[in-house]
Structure formats: C-alpha cells, structure tokens
Design a protein around this motif. Structure first.
Motif, short mmCIF file in Angstrom:
data_model
loop_
_atom_site.label_atom_id
_atom_site.label_comp_id
_atom_site.label_asym_id
_atom_site.label_seq_id
_atom_site.Cartn_x
_atom_site.Cartn_y
_atom_site.Cartn_z
N LEU A 341 42.47 43.12 31.80
CA LEU A 341 42.42 42.88 33.25
C LEU A 341 42.53 44.19 34.02
O LEU A 341 41.76 44.44 34.96
N ARG A 342 43.49 45.04 33.65
CA ARG A 342 43.68 46.30 34.37
C ARG A 342 42.46 47.20 34.23
O ARG A 342 42.04 47.87 35.18
N THR A 343 41.86 47.21 33.03
CA THR A 343 40.66 48.03 32.84
C THR A 343 39.51 47.51 33.68
O THR A 343 38.80 48.28 34.34
N ASN A 344 39.31 46.20 33.69
CA ASN A 344 38.22 45.62 34.47
C ASN A 344 38.40 45.81 35.97
O ASN A 344 37.43 46.07 36.70
N VAL A 380 38.98 40.00 39.30
CA VAL A 380 38.04 41.12 39.12
C VAL A 380 36.91 41.03 40.14
O VAL A 380 36.53 42.03 40.76
N ILE A 381 36.35 39.82 40.33
CA ILE A 381 35.29 39.64 41.32
C ILE A 381 35.79 39.98 42.71
O ILE A 381 35.09 40.64 43.50
N LYS A 382 37.01 39.56 43.04
CA LYS A 382 37.58 39.86 44.36
C LYS A 382 37.74 41.37 44.55
O LYS A 382 37.46 41.90 45.63
N THR A 383 38.15 42.06 43.49
CA THR A 383 38.29 43.52 43.57
C THR A 383 36.94 44.17 43.83
O THR A 383 36.82 45.10 44.64
N LEU A 384 35.90 43.68 43.15
CA LEU A 384 34.56 44.23 43.33
C LEU A 384 34.06 43.96 44.75
O LEU A 384 33.49 44.85 45.40
N GLU A 385 34.26 42.74 45.25
CA GLU A 385 33.82 42.40 46.61
C GLU A 385 34.55 43.24 47.65
O GLU A 385 33.93 43.72 48.61
N THR A 386 35.84 43.42 47.48
CA THR A 386 36.62 44.23 48.43
C THR A 386 36.14 45.68 48.43
O THR A 386 35.99 46.30 49.48
#
Length: 587
Positions: A341-344, A380-386
């Motif tokens: 998770l942390r890597t992604n 992970v998707i939320k991190t990418l969107e942000t």
C-alpha cells in the motif's frame, strides 16, 4: 522559473519546492495557431479530411470538429472543453441561446464529411494538437481565443464559468457579468483567474480578444491558402496568461528584457501580480540555483526512483504509455499488505508528477502492485486523483482492474517532453537494445556468402571491418571460424576491427589477395609491437586479447590484462590474426 537562453526558453513550475511542470520552446509552436487551410483530401471512410496548412505534412480534420456551414469566409466556434478551461461549466457551454449556425457536438458527429467539405475548399482552422512522430497536426474549425480572464469563441452564443470556481455567489456574479458583456455571435468562458476580479478587467480582456478576432478575419480575407493567419503568443506570454495567477507565489525571470516585457504586460492585465515578479541576476544559472537541472535529466530516464525505495518503469509507445510500479528496495511496514500500500500510494503521487513534467498524453496504463484489500485500492485511486487535481490538462481515471491495472487518459496537445528533447538511437532505432556480438557475427557470415555470390570475376578475397567483439568471434579460437569460412567460400577472408565501430555495423569490401596483402600489412614475426588490450569476447574474464592496427593478436599469457596497452613479441602471423607473448614473460 523562466530561463531565457540564446537558443531556447525553458519554464519550470515548482510546487512545494519540487518540479511539477516543464516547458521548452526552441522553435515556433503551432498549437493555438490559426491557419487558412485548403482541403486536400476527403476520406469518407474515416469521416475526416486532410488539409494543407503549409507545414509540409497535411493536418487531420475530423468531421466532429467542422462547422456544418463552414466556408472560406466563415468563422468558427469552440464547442468542447479546451484544456485550462475544460473547467468550463457544461451547462453554460450547451445552454440556451446558441447560435443557429451551430449544431451540438453529437449532431456534428452524425454529419458526413463530404457533406460539409469539398476538395479545394478554403477554410479557417486552429491547431489543437501539434505534429507528433509521423503524424501531422490535428486542427479544428471551432476556434477559441484564450485571454487572461476569458476564452472568446467566435460564432458561438453562450456563457460558461470555470468549474474550478466553486463558490455559488461568485459563479452567479461572473455569469451575470458574462451575460452583460457578451455580444451576439460570440461565446465566452470565464476562466479561473477571473475569480474576485472587477467587471472592468473582464470587459477589457473581452475587447482585446474581439479586436484580435477581427484582425484574424481581416487578414484571412486578403490571404491565399495555405497560410499562417495568427500565431499564438510566445511561451513566456502563454505562461503569464495561463499559469501565472493568484495561486502562484512568485515568477522569477533571468532576462532583463523579458522581465520588462512581463512587467508591462502584467500592468495591463493584472497589476496586482506585478509585485510577485522578480528579476534573477545571480551568477549561478537559475535552474541550477533552484535544483531544476537534475530533475530535467531524471525526466528523460526510463526508471524513476521513489522516496520509499520503490521505483517506476515508464515506457512510451506509439499508442499508449505503460507505467510499472515495483517495490524495489522498500521492505518497510509491519506486513506485506502495508508495504504494498505504501509503495503504491508513493507511486501514485509520483506518477501524477511525472505525467505533468513529461507532458505525457493519450492512453496511460498503470500496473500497480497487486492489492487484495478493496479499501487499499480506493485509497491508491484517491491519492492519484488528488495528485492529478493540480494538472491543467484534462484527465480521466478508471478503477483498478482485478489484475491491478489502472487505465487513464490525459489530454495530449503536442509531443511528449522526451519526444521533444531526444531522438531515437540511430543503431537500435528506439528498441533500447542492440544485437549481441555473436548475433552480428552470424549476420556478417550471411552477408559474406551474399557478397561472394554477387562478386564479379577476379574478386578472390574479402575484407570485413567490424567492432572488436564481432571481429574476435568471427575469427574464432585459434582462427577456427575464419578458416571454416575460407574453406566454405573458397575465398580469402581478412578480418580487421575498428575500435570506434558500433557493434551492429560492419562493412565488406571485395578485392584480391595481392591487393589486401599490400594494404593490410600487419606486424611481422619477431617484431615487438604495442597492443591495445580489450576483454575477450570468447572467454570469461580475465582473459583478454590485443589489437595491432586492427589485427587481432592472441596472447599466450593473459595474466596482465588489467592494463590498457601491452608490449608483445609476435610469434606467428596469418591473414586475420597473429599470436604473441608479453615481453615480460620472455624475461
């Protein structure tokens, strides 16, 4: 940070002290330019046309980007979201009161290309995507003219407000201002930078853009196609127009002349921002001072290291870009799931940054490390969107597939940064790999056989010139391979190396034995010569071979291969190689 040089202008956008965007201008950009074009070819099967805009390669014009009543004297309007103001309010764009000449985008797609355009017809077009690789530019008859606070769309009849302006009362205020100042035959999008700005600033921007459009149409009426009618502004002006807003803390320019121009321009369009403009005059180059140069070099690499110790592999192809996420050296976390998770999450943030820096567009496939927990996937998707929320280019993201893949798109307007800054390797042609010396030696044998079959009478010998590695393999241990070739071909073979020759290149020259013996006279038996020492291609280290004027010299004693040059006495000489021993081993 604007770095103005003699041959290029570079602009870097830093966010939180890190490089976020990079723009380089070396020659005139074509995106945003308006051309008077001539329809060259109609392709009904593609529902598109190819038009000559004078750039050498014809531009592509899709039927959905053509006004149904387009003619040589008519103008055009922008009907779809356009980059910075893909933010534009969709209801405002498609609301009531549209010009009767326009059809909705879906209706334009249903029309046929040969119903709206004819070969030889002159039309006014705007470049929406620059040439890329073997493809020409993409153009549209739906023209839009961006200003600092507005986007003006000739032949439209609507008012839209940037989606990034979210406060309800401010949206209403700007919408009313837009309705008051809009004139028939013009559509308006109010950009993000207009937030909290007085009506007078917006009106002045509209008048500037309207006058610009009148100049464009006037010039077009007097000009024969194909021709450039309006050139979009320089990269520095576009930066002031599109990027330098109230959310930018400062803009630093290293050139006094461009600084003065920017100061004057801001005085007209945004006087309050002039205090954030700075002239850089230190001796250290501006990009070195702010740590941008190392980031530029990294942006051209295939591998990108993450803070956690993981890394990304970014491969660009003609159709799409593939990004692979790897854990690398990162083994932290209390469990395997937490490590993944942390890597992604680290990768998602860096991927968004790399897409902006490299200006990667089109289809993008991201291979995250597989996650079993649905909550982790959403995180992970939320991190990418942000991370992508700051991106001025339009992006769309899908959910993570069962295989851990994320498909997304990012609006592409020009070549990627790597495509602009680099050329394909002339040897591997972009493959990223070259043939092994053994493979090339086999190719040389095939070429030799062909040369023997094609040679004219009297060509009893052949000279092969190639890299040292290929030459050694072609000769073989104790000359076994070249002896076999001579027997098979019934011709003399002379093998010589050129140290500067690339491993994949070689030349074969036909001739006579007498001619080559005279031209290629190598060391004589008993002669002491100084050799260039290289690692053997046939035997593992520390075995080595020597070279004298391109001729291979096999060494009896290879214990001193750690030096670049070595003096030896020649014991025997043949056509393609010799044998010798280091002087020290002879006492």
């Amino acid at each position: 940070m604007i770095d103005v040089g003699e041959r290029e202008t570079r602009i870097a956008v830093l966010e939180d002290g890190k490089l976020a965007e990079l723009h380089v201008e070396r020659e005139e950009r074509v995106v945003g330019n308006v051309y008077k074009a001539r329809v060259d070819t109609i392709r009904p099967g593609m529902d598109a046309a190819f038009v000559d805009i004078g750039l050498g390669r014809n531009a592509f014009l899709y039927v959905g980007d053509v006004l149904p009543t387009q003619s040589s004297s008519e103008s055009a309007a922008q009907d779809d979201d356009d980059d910075d103001d893909n933010e534009a309010d969709a209801k405002g764009r498609d609301g009531q009161g549209r010009n009767s000449k326009l059809l909705r985008r879906g209706s334009r797609r249903r029309q046929r290309i040969n119903e709206v355009l004819k070969v030889g017809q002159d039309i006014l077009v705007q470049v929406t995507k620059g040439p890329r690789g073997t493809k020409g530019a993409r153009v549209s008859t739906l023209i839009s003219l961006p200003g600092h606070f507005l986007v003006l769309m000739p032949d439209a009849d609507n008012v839209g407000v940037s989606r990034k302006i979210t406060e309800g009362s401010e949206r209403d205020r700007l919408k009313k201002i837009g309705e008051r100042m809009r004139e028939p035959g013009y559509g308006i999008i109010i950009r993000t930078e207009a937030e909290d700005k007085p009506e007078a600033d917006l009106v002045a921007d509209k008048e500037f853009l309207k006058n610009l459009w009148l100049q464009i149409t006037g010039h077009a009426a007097k000009t024969r196609a194909p021709a450039l009618i309006h050139q979009d502004f320089t990269l520095i002006y576009q930066t002031l127009r599109d990027i330098f807003g109230s959310d930018v803390s400062r803009l630093v320019i290293n050139d006094p002349v461009e600084y003065a121009k920017a100061h004057d321009l801001l005085g007209m369009v945004s006087p309050k921002l002039r205090g954030r403009l700075q002239l850089y005059s230190e001796e250290t180059p501006i990009f070195e001072q702010f740590g941008v140069e190392p980031e530029i070099e990294k942006s051209l690499r295939r591998k990108v290291w993450l803070k956690s110790g993981g890394y990304l592999i970014i491969d660009e192809t003609e159709a799409l870009t593939v990004i692979d996420v790897n854990s690398g050296k990162f083994t932290g976390g209390h469990s395997l799931g937490e490590t993944i998770l942390r890597t992604n999450m680290d990768a998602a943030a860096e991927i968004a940054r790399q897409l902006r820096i490299r200006d990667i567009g089109g289809i993008i496939v991201i291979d995250f490390i597989d996650m079993n927990n649905a909550r982790d996937k959403q995180q992970v998707i939320k991190t990418l969107e942000t991370a992508l929320s700051r991106d001025r280019s339009r992006t769309k993201i899908s959910n993570i597939s069962p295989l851990g893949l994320v498909e997304m798109t990012r609006k592409r307007t020009a070549e990627t940064f790597a495509g602009f800054m680099t050329d394909a390797c002339p040897h591997c042609q972009g493959r990223g790999k070259v043939s092994s010396p053994e493979t090339v030696s086999i190719q040389v044998e095939h070429a030799l056989r062909q040369a023997v079959r094609s040679a004219k009478a009297g060509k009893e010998a052949f000279l092969v010139e190639c890299s040292p590695e290929v030459a050694e393999i072609l000769i073989g241990e104790q000359g076994s391979n070249v002896d076999r070739l001579e027997s098979e071909l019934r011709a003399a073979v002379y093998v010589r190396c050129k140290h500067e020759q690339h491993v994949e290149t070689h030349t074969i020259t036909p001739g006579t034995i007498a001619d080559f013996d005279r031209r290629l006279a190598g060391p004589r038996r008993g002669q002491v010569v100084e050799l260039i020492i290289t690692q053997s291609a046939l035997e593992p280290a520390p075995a080595c071979v020597g070279w004298a004027d391109g001729m291979l010299v096999a060494l009896e004693d290879t214990t001193r291969c750690n030096q670049p040059r070595l003096r030896v006495r020649i014991d025997s000489v043949r056509r393609s190689f010799a044998e010798g021993a280091p002087m020290s081993s002879r006492g």
